[in-house]
Design a protein around this motif. Structure first.
Motif, mmCIF file in Angstrom:
data_model
loop_
_atom_site.group_PDB
_atom_site.id
_atom_site.type_symbol
_atom_site.label_atom_id
_atom_site.label_comp_id
_atom_site.label_asym_id
_atom_site.label_seq_id
_atom_site.Cartn_x
_atom_site.Cartn_y
_atom_site.Cartn_z
ATOM 1 N N GLY A 877 0.781 -1.228 0.000
ATOM 2 C CA GLY A 877 0.000 0.000 0.000
ATOM 3 C C GLY A 877 0.816 1.283 0.000
ATOM 4 O O GLY A 877 0.254 2.377 0.126
ATOM 5 N N GLU A 878 2.145 1.208 -0.149
ATOM 6 C CA GLU A 878 3.004 2.401 -0.121
ATOM 7 C C GLU A 878 3.261 2.850 -1.566
ATOM 8 O O GLU A 878 4.340 2.661 -2.124
ATOM 9 C CB GLU A 878 4.311 2.090 0.612
ATOM 10 N N HIS A 879 2.252 3.479 -2.162
ATOM 11 C CA HIS A 879 2.311 3.762 -3.597
ATOM 12 C C HIS A 879 3.373 4.786 -3.979
ATOM 13 O O HIS A 879 4.063 4.642 -5.000
ATOM 14 C CB HIS A 879 0.936 4.222 -4.090
ATOM 15 N N GLU A 880 3.512 5.828 -3.191
ATOM 16 C CA GLU A 880 4.462 6.886 -3.552
ATOM 17 C C GLU A 880 5.891 6.356 -3.573
ATOM 18 O O GLU A 880 6.649 6.589 -4.527
ATOM 19 C CB GLU A 880 4.339 8.056 -2.572
ATOM 20 N N GLU A 881 6.254 5.616 -2.528
ATOM 21 C CA GLU A 881 7.604 5.058 -2.475
ATOM 22 C C GLU A 881 7.779 3.972 -3.541
ATOM 23 O O GLU A 881 8.860 3.830 -4.137
ATOM 24 C CB GLU A 881 7.880 4.483 -1.085
ATOM 25 N N ALA A 882 6.717 3.230 -3.800
ATOM 26 C CA ALA A 882 6.790 2.198 -4.832
ATOM 27 C C ALA A 882 7.061 2.819 -6.192
ATOM 28 O O ALA A 882 7.913 2.334 -6.964
ATOM 29 C CB ALA A 882 5.478 1.407 -4.867
ATOM 30 N N LEU A 906 8.273 -1.660 -17.147
ATOM 31 C CA LEU A 906 7.148 -0.849 -17.615
ATOM 32 C C LEU A 906 5.827 -1.371 -17.045
ATOM 33 O O LEU A 906 4.978 -0.593 -16.584
ATOM 34 C CB LEU A 906 7.110 -0.848 -19.150
ATOM 35 N N ASN A 907 5.668 -2.687 -17.074
ATOM 36 C CA ASN A 907 4.436 -3.269 -16.535
ATOM 37 C C ASN A 907 4.278 -2.992 -15.041
ATOM 38 O O ASN A 907 3.184 -2.660 -14.559
ATOM 39 C CB ASN A 907 4.424 -4.789 -16.770
ATOM 40 N N GLY A 908 5.385 -3.147 -14.295
ATOM 41 C CA GLY A 908 5.318 -2.933 -12.860
ATOM 42 C C GLY A 908 4.960 -1.502 -12.511
ATOM 43 O O GLY A 908 4.124 -1.250 -11.626
ATOM 44 N N LEU A 909 5.584 -0.537 -13.197
ATOM 45 C CA LEU A 909 5.288 0.872 -12.918
ATOM 46 C C LEU A 909 3.866 1.217 -13.348
ATOM 47 O O LEU A 909 3.139 1.939 -12.631
ATOM 48 C CB LEU A 909 6.299 1.771 -13.640
ATOM 49 N N ALA A 910 3.438 0.686 -14.501
ATOM 50 C CA ALA A 910 2.076 0.966 -14.971
ATOM 51 C C ALA A 910 1.035 0.414 -14.002
ATOM 52 O O ALA A 910 0.066 1.111 -13.645
ATOM 53 C CB ALA A 910 1.888 0.358 -16.362
ATOM 54 N N ALA A 911 1.228 -0.829 -13.543
ATOM 55 C CA ALA A 911 0.261 -1.424 -12.605
ATOM 56 C C ALA A 911 0.181 -0.616 -11.315
ATOM 57 O O ALA A 911 -0.891 -0.463 -10.723
ATOM 58 C CB ALA A 911 0.658 -2.873 -12.305
ATOM 59 N N THR A 912 1.314 -0.044 -10.899
ATOM 60 C CA THR A 912 1.332 0.757 -9.676
ATOM 61 C C THR A 912 0.568 2.064 -9.866
ATOM 62 O O THR A 912 -0.148 2.521 -8.973
ATOM 63 C CB THR A 912 2.781 1.020 -9.231
ATOM 64 N N HIS A 913 0.707 2.675 -11.049
ATOM 65 C CA HIS A 913 -0.053 3.895 -11.319
ATOM 66 C C HIS A 913 -1.560 3.605 -11.348
ATOM 67 O O HIS A 913 -2.368 4.407 -10.853
ATOM 68 C CB HIS A 913 0.389 4.518 -12.646
ATOM 69 N N THR A 914 -1.950 2.462 -11.902
ATOM 70 C CA THR A 914 -3.364 2.097 -11.881
ATOM 71 C C THR A 914 -3.848 1.920 -10.441
ATOM 72 O O THR A 914 -4.907 2.446 -10.046
ATOM 73 C CB THR A 914 -3.606 0.792 -12.658
ATOM 74 N N SER A 915 -3.040 1.217 -9.662
ATOM 75 C CA SER A 915 -3.402 0.984 -8.269
ATOM 76 C C SER A 915 -3.466 2.281 -7.471
ATOM 77 O O SER A 915 -4.273 2.426 -6.555
ATOM 78 C CB SER A 915 -2.385 0.031 -7.629
ATOM 79 N N ALA A 916 -2.629 3.265 -7.859
ATOM 80 C CA ALA A 916 -2.598 4.557 -7.155
ATOM 81 C C ALA A 916 -3.651 5.526 -7.671
ATOM 82 O O ALA A 916 -3.710 6.672 -7.217
ATOM 83 C CB ALA A 916 -1.216 5.174 -7.278
ATOM 84 N N GLY A 917 -4.471 5.091 -8.643
ATOM 85 C CA GLY A 917 -5.554 5.942 -9.132
ATOM 86 C C GLY A 917 -5.193 6.810 -10.312
ATOM 87 O O GLY A 917 -5.853 7.826 -10.557
ATOM 88 N N ALA A 955 -10.688 0.998 -15.289
ATOM 89 C CA ALA A 955 -10.669 2.054 -14.271
ATOM 90 C C ALA A 955 -11.140 3.385 -14.850
ATOM 91 O O ALA A 955 -11.670 4.238 -14.127
ATOM 92 C CB ALA A 955 -9.260 2.192 -13.706
ATOM 93 N N LEU A 956 -10.956 3.573 -16.169
ATOM 94 C CA LEU A 956 -11.410 4.802 -16.835
ATOM 95 C C LEU A 956 -12.860 4.693 -17.315
ATOM 96 O O LEU A 956 -13.389 5.635 -17.920
ATOM 97 C CB LEU A 956 -10.497 5.111 -18.030
ATOM 98 N N GLY A 957 -13.489 3.537 -17.068
ATOM 99 C CA GLY A 957 -14.861 3.333 -17.514
ATOM 100 C C GLY A 957 -14.976 2.980 -18.982
ATOM 101 O O GLY A 957 -16.072 3.015 -19.548
ATOM 102 N N GLU A 958 -13.877 2.617 -19.626
ATOM 103 C CA GLU A 958 -13.867 2.274 -21.064
ATOM 104 C C GLU A 958 -13.940 0.753 -21.185
ATOM 105 O O GLU A 958 -12.950 0.058 -21.436
ATOM 106 C CB GLU A 958 -12.596 2.837 -21.704
ATOM 107 N N HIS A 959 -15.163 0.218 -21.036
ATOM 108 C CA HIS A 959 -15.327 -1.215 -20.831
ATOM 109 C C HIS A 959 -15.106 -2.032 -22.097
ATOM 110 O O HIS A 959 -14.591 -3.158 -22.015
ATOM 111 C CB HIS A 959 -16.716 -1.484 -20.242
#
Length: 1008
Positions: A877-882, A906-917, A955-959
């Motif tokens: 849950g530590e998104h900023e440091e992650a 790239l995948n790891g950073l992208a998934a973290t941005h999704t998780s961080a909103g 997450a963007l509502g683009e189903h």
């Protein structure tokens, strides 16, 4: 008005030097400046001018000299007379010694908190120094001031190098510090700085050797042991407890190159050219210095570069293109590879194509203030790819050619260098010879002309004069004239003024036979710069004897020292040495010297590899020991540092050595080239080894070359080439019956096949490898294969089995000292713990992996470990440091150019941005991941990319877009048989694009 005393006494008005009529007038001005703004009694002035025999007319003569001096001043009332004597009015900024003191005070005051500012102040102070204070005036009343200024200068020099070491510029100052230590062997602070610089450059053994030399000098000269500061520094170096300078550099300052060679000592003249370089408008970004051989193009370029380097805050790049030496010129591709590496790219990230390299170089230097020095260029084509596109950089090119194409097409400003003007040539000889030159001014002028007024020849001639104190300069000049008629001329461009062989011969003929032979061997050596160990091996002599001989050659200016412990002749001298070797030494003797050199390099490389990869010692070729006087490596870092310094020389021997030597080098250093990311060198060497093995008809050697070529190709994503080489290697190992390396190759082929997306075939290959290792009882090679099999089980979701295999692999790797496998295993353990939701344990394993990777100097693996730390932090849950950690991992992956690391980063950073909103940011990263490789995207990381894109769209509502990408991911997951298929299928089942009103609050698969 400007008064100068740091050097010959001068008066300048409006940038014009006023002529002081003689020694008495210079003495008068010096004494008045020593007590500027204070009255100086008449008897003090009289005593300074005429000593204890002033004569009866001394007061009238003094008045005459004062009158003449007033005539040189901007206003006569600067020099006034009162009841207590004469007073010269001069502000601190009008006297070079006053400006010097002020700049040194500023520099020393700011050195700790603002070392870069200190460097600028101290460099500016030292630039005022033109030689010994009052060099042309010898009177006791000025001696104390001169000594104080000389001491102040040494203090400034020490403060400068301390600041530069604090800025991490250790490589740039080592050569200068070595020279200063040689000049001032009893000055302990200089020894401390040299030891610190050597240690921070990764040369720990040389740092300790510098301490031993300092102690020897102090004990033999003064009978005193080193002081507590020097002893404490030695203790900390022995304990590897010397902290790095200052705070950790910020991300945008990580890669600041400082590649300038050592500044020229005793630089004379060229004031017009220096002023022209200083005065060029900002719109001129390319300058060419053209002139004949030995005229001083490099000296001028390097001297100017050092004067202005503080203006180029993003660094300085330098390459000797070797356009006119006896060796092959440096290709633009190789020069760019060096620049890109200096700017932070690992070898695997350097593009193969020349145009792509040039484009990457232009991108990296864009908007950065960098000075680029391209030395000794032969053609415009050699230079063109090395030119930046913007106006923030300044490029200086030196060449014997006019390089008219650079002027016509790129607007380069050309400065043509002629031979030194007669006055400057004479001044250089005066600086080098001192009082002896003063005694024979006509002979000095004749000697300057005999040397064609070329700086290189002048320095060699001056050293010969100094070496023969009992002989007049005019006799030596006459002897040179006689030789010049008798010898062939070494001419360039048919210009008779470049004839310098006579000067070389004059110096060479006076060398002792052993020293002369060593000089000739420098012409036989095919590398660039060289150390004493290699030359001792070539000569078949002792190290101490070789060092003494090299010191003689350095003093004679027949060899330069570009950095501490390295030796390199000017290209004219190298050509002359090669010519002498061919004429003097028979072919058998030259070949024997090269054989000894080859044996030394491969033997020492093998000793270094015993520390870097001890688990592979039995597989390396059995080569002769390099001898008791070869470098001794006390640590992994020392071994790696030696290979880095000698890589170019080691590989150069494979271009001229026998086929079996080429094979031995490839088999010895392949792991080092792999760890260091030296892709170009690896492909060149192993391809050369492949051809050598085929020429020898050595099937085992051919199999080895193909195996390491396959590993190198896999590293950069050339999987088709990798599979081809590895399959051919398999067939050859089967043919020669080498079961151990057959098993290693099966495991390597399994790793490539897994990356290509065929988990079933990969598992079969690796199981065969493990069975063979088990059958052979070869525990040392099982770690990598066990780890590779664990990766497949992990991908298939068999986490407990995979973790058990990783524990086995870790134990074997640690027993063998195999750091590469140890790091990979620890990262795998971290990833499995993340998959199982154990973020705390995952973080522990990842941090341990990072520590091992840092110790091993394996930058790409550091990126992998940092990525796993970031993912573990995200799961906690530590998104900023992650995000901070994953940004760093992505930077390392990009510079490493390894697609196996780049896509997960790239995948790891992208998934973290999704998780961080921030799903929009995540989408841009995922889309970049899709562009990393061409061809079918069937391996696991590509499936993670598609799944992540689906999560971001959801997450963007683009189903609809989410469902489309989830479906692509599901196709790959099902084809591979991995557990993520069930997770993605569940998301599709509840997606609004397929079921109206269904909940889309579904946790994403753990695929980052």
């Amino acid at each position: 008005m400007e008064f100068r005393v740091m050097g010959p006494v001068e008066v300048r008005c409006d940038d014009r030097a006023e002529v002081l009529s003689g020694r008495l007038q210079r003495t008068l001005l010096g004494v008045l400046l020593a007590r500027a703004n204070q009255p100086v009694p008449v008897d003090v002035l009289t005593d300074a001018l005429w000593g204890d025999q002033p004569g009866p007319r001394a007061p009238q003569k003094l008045q005459l000299h004062v009158h003449r001096l007033r005539g040189l001043l901007d206003t006569p009332d600067r020099l006034s007379f009162g009841e207590t004597g004469y007073r010269l009015r001069a502000g601190q900024d009008e006297v070079d010694a006053g400006r010097f003191d002020a700049l040194v005070k500023t520099g020393t005051a700011t050195s700790e908190r603002e070392p870069q500012r200190a460097i600028e102040s101290l460099r500016a102070a030292l630039a005022l120094w033109r030689g010994e204070p009052f060099a042309d005036v010898e009177v006791p009343v000025l001696a104390d001031w001169a000594r104080r200024l000389a001491e102040r200068r040494l203090t400034a020099v020490e403060a400068l190098y301390e600041a530069e070491l604090a800025c991490g510029l250790h490589e740039a100052v080592l050569g200068e510090l070595t020279d200063l230590v040689r000049e001032h062997p009893l000055r302990e602070r200089l020894h401390e700085l040299l030891m610190t610089g050597l240690y921070r450059a990764g040369r720990r053994s040389e740092a300790l050797e510098a301490y031993r030399a300092a102690r020897h000098a102090l004990v033999s000269e003064l009978g005193l042991e080193p002081g507590p500061e020097l002893r404490e520094l030695q203790r900390r170096i022995l304990a590897d407890d010397l902290p790095e300078p200052g705070p950790e550099p910020s991300a945008d300052r990580r890669d600041v190159p400082a590649q300038l060679p050592v500044d020229v000592r005793g630089f004379v003249g060229r004031e017009a050219e220096l002023a022209e370089l200083d005065g060029l408008p900002a719109t001129v970004v390319i300058t060419t210095l053209a002139g004949t051989a030995g005229v001083g193009k490099t000296a001028l370029a390097v001297h100017w570069a050092h004067r202005v380097r503080a203006r180029f805050t993003d660094g300085q790049l330098y390459v000797d293109l070797r356009g006119y030496g006896p060796d092959e010129p440096v290709s633009p591709a190789d020069a760019l590879a060096g620049f890109l590496r200096a700017l932070g790219l690992d070898g695997a990230a350097i593009p193969e194509d020349l145009d792509e390299r040039a484009a990457r170089f232009r991108t990296l230097v864009d908007q950065r203030r960098i000075l680029i020095l391209l030395d000794n260029a032969r053609t415009v084509d050699q230079v063109r790819p090395l030119l930046p596109a913007g106006s923030s950089c300044r490029t200086v090119v030196t060449s014997r050619d006019s390089l008219a194409g650079l002027v016509a097409r790129y607007g380069a400003h050309r400065i043509d260098l002629d031979r030194l003007p007669a006055a400057d040539a004479v001044e250089l000889l005066h600086d080098l010879l001192g009082a002896r030159a003063d005694a024979e001014p006509e002979a000095v002028g004749a000697l300057a002309e005999r040397c064609a007024r070329l700086p290189l020849a002048l320095r060699i001639a001056a050293e010969l004069v100094r070496s023969r104190p009992g002989q007049a300069i005019r006799e030596l000049a006459g002897e040179l004239a006689d030789r010049q008629d008798a010898l062939d001329l070494l001419a360039a461009d048919d210009d008779p003024h470049t004839a310098v062989r006579a000067v070389f011969s004059w110096s060479y003929q006076r060398l002792d036979p052993a020293v002369a032979r060593l000089f000739r061997l420098l012409g036989v050596h095919h590398g660039h710069d060289v150390d004493a160990h290699a030359m001792a091996a070539m000569a078949g002599s002792g190290l101490r004897e070789t060092r003494r001989a090299l010191d003689v050659l350095v003093r004679a200016h027949l060899v330069d020292q570009p950095s501490a412990g390295r030796y390199q002749p000017h290209d004219l001298l190298r050509a002359y040495a090669a010519e002498l070797a061919e004429a003097t030494d028979d072919a058998t003797g030259r070949a024997a010297a090269l054989t000894r050199l080859c044996d030394y390099y491969v033997g020492t490389a093998s000793a270094a590899m015993d520390l870097i990869a001890p688990h592979e010692a039995k597989r390396r070729p059995k080569v002769a020991s390099p001898g008791s006087e070869s470098p001794v490596f006390g640590s992994y870092d020392a071994a790696f540092g030696w290979l880095d310094r000698e890589r170019a020389n080691l590989l150069a021997t494979t271009q001229h050595g026998e086929p079996d030597h080429v094979v031995n080098v490839s088999d010895t250093v392949w792991r080092y080239l792999h760890i260091g990311g030296y892709r170009d060198d690896a492909f060149a060497l192993h391809t050369r080894a492949l051809h050598a093995a085929q020429a020898l008809g050595d099937l085992a050697a051919e199999a080895n070359a193909r195996r390491v070529l396959g590993v190198a190709a896999h590293r950069v994503g050339l999987n088709v080439q990798a599979i081809d080489h590895l399959e051919r290697a398999l067939a050859l190992y089967q043919q020669v019956g080498d079961q151990s390396l057959l098993a290693v190759t099966l495991s390597n082929l399994g790793a490539v096949t897994r990356r290509h997306g065929n988990l079933s075939d990969a598992a079969d290959l690796i199981r065969r490898a493990l069975a063979l290792h088990e059958e052979l009882g070869d525990k040392s090679q099982q770690a990598a294969a066990t780890n590779n099999y664990a990766l497949i089980l992990h991908a298939l979701g068999r986490y407990d089995e995979a973790f058990g295999l990783l524990e086995q692999s870790l134990a074997i790797a640690r027993d063998n000292g195999d750091r590469n496998v140890e790091i990979t295993v620890l990262c795998g353990m971290s990833e499995i713990n993340t998959e199982l939701g154990r973020a705390h344990q995952a973080l522990d394993y990842a941090r341990l992996a990072l520590s091992v990777a840092q110790d091993a100097g394996h930058r790409p693996f550091q990126g992998t470990a940092i990525r796993m730390i970031g993912i573990a932090l995200r799961e906690g849950g530590e998104h900023e440091e992650a995000i901070s950690h994953l940004d760093t991992a992505l930077h390392i992956a990009r510079t490493a150019g390894d697609t196996a690391q780049l896509i997960p980063a790239l995948n790891g950073l992208a998934a973290t941005h999704t998780s961080a909103g921030n799903p929009a940011k995540a989408l841009s990263l995922y889309l970049e991941a899709l562009t990393v490789e061409d061809g079918p995207r069937i391996f696991l990381e590509n499936a993670h990319t598609y799944a992540g894109i689906g999560d971001a769209h959801a997450a963007l509502g683009e189903h609809d877009q989410a469902a489309e990408h989830w479906q692509r991911a599901l196709t790959i997951y099902r084809r591979l048989g991995t557990p993520q298929a069930d997770v993605v299928a569940a998301k599709l089942a509840v997606s609004p694009s397929s079921t109206d009103g269904a909940s889309r609050d579904c946790a994403p698969p753990r695929c980052g």
